[in-house]
Design an enzyme around this catalytic site. Sequence first.
Site, mmCIF file in Angstrom:
data_model
loop_
_atom_site.group_PDB
_atom_site.id
_atom_site.type_symbol
_atom_site.label_atom_id
_atom_site.label_comp_id
_atom_site.label_asym_id
_atom_site.label_seq_id
_atom_site.Cartn_x
_atom_site.Cartn_y
_atom_site.Cartn_z
ATOM 1 N N GLY A 1 64.839 70.236 86.460
ATOM 2 C CA GLY A 1 63.389 70.227 86.231
ATOM 3 C C GLY A 1 63.005 71.637 85.814
ATOM 4 N N THR B 1 65.743 67.374 82.116
ATOM 5 C CA THR B 1 64.415 67.133 81.538
ATOM 6 C C THR B 1 63.938 68.468 80.977
ATOM 7 O OG1 THR B 1 63.181 67.710 83.540
ATOM 8 C CG2 THR B 1 63.910 65.421 83.347
ATOM 9 N N VAL C 1 66.866 74.138 88.910
ATOM 10 C CA VAL C 1 65.658 74.636 88.251
ATOM 11 C C VAL C 1 66.018 75.223 86.886
ATOM 12 C CG1 VAL C 1 63.640 76.108 88.449
ATOM 13 C CG2 VAL C 1 64.663 75.127 90.509
ATOM 14 N N LYS C 2 65.357 74.676 85.870
ATOM 15 C CA LYS C 2 65.643 75.108 84.496
ATOM 16 C C LYS C 2 64.685 76.244 84.134
ATOM 17 C CE LYS C 2 66.772 72.409 80.427
ATOM 18 N NZ LYS C 2 66.375 71.200 79.734
ATOM 19 N N ILE C 3 65.266 77.328 83.635
ATOM 20 C CA ILE C 3 64.486 78.540 83.357
ATOM 21 C C ILE C 3 64.864 79.058 81.970
ATOM 22 C CG2 ILE C 3 64.089 80.947 84.096
ATOM 23 C CD1 ILE C 3 64.787 80.028 86.976
#
Length: 213
Positions: free
Chosen positions: A56, A27, A84-86
Amino acid sequence: MKFFIDTANVEEIRKANDMGIICGVTTNPSLIAKEGRDFKEVIKEITTIVDGPISGEVKATTTKAEDIIKEAREIASINSNIVVKIPITEEGLKAVKALSKEGIKTNVTLIFNSTQALFAAKAGATYVSPFLGRLDDIALPGINLIEEISEIFNNYDINTEIICASIRSPLHIAECALAGADIATVPYKVITQCLKHPLTDIGIEKFRKDSEQ
Ligand code: E4P
């Protein structure tokens, strides 16, 4: 090559999951906003559908490493399969390094050149997300980027997985597979486009008619 679905729409995720094609979900803030739902609520619901990695993203307004780390811990605590998308920034990489030491999986996003991907891998990223479609949009062949990252990661036995993102067509998927990518994250519309072929439709229609005789 593995397939993830690139959406925050739970109905699309259910349909793709039922087809047995996908093993993960990505996402981003734009996809979450499109659903008009609370971030945590959507991500939690997605975890009830898919067992594999679910990305996310931290808020785009969270820019300092210490704040990214804090928010990433909260996102990761939603479920054990959360990634965790960074975004790739200096502060983002500091956070990736710290989070990887804690065992929190990260997906470094908005990758548009191979050195960004290499640096993200060095910092400890579990995944990198190079964006094909957005490069194609500005008349630069996105697939060249996937080929380069794939070659570099192979040269140095780098374990970080390549998620081909910003996929816009079935052709992109075939190209990514040829380039040796690990994963393609695909919008639901493109998944359904891949299943279509005019000769399949003609063949089904002929078999239908013949079976009625
Ligand atoms: C997924 O990781 C990306 O955020 C997404 O594929 C971007 O796609 P877009 O360029 O079509 O918005």
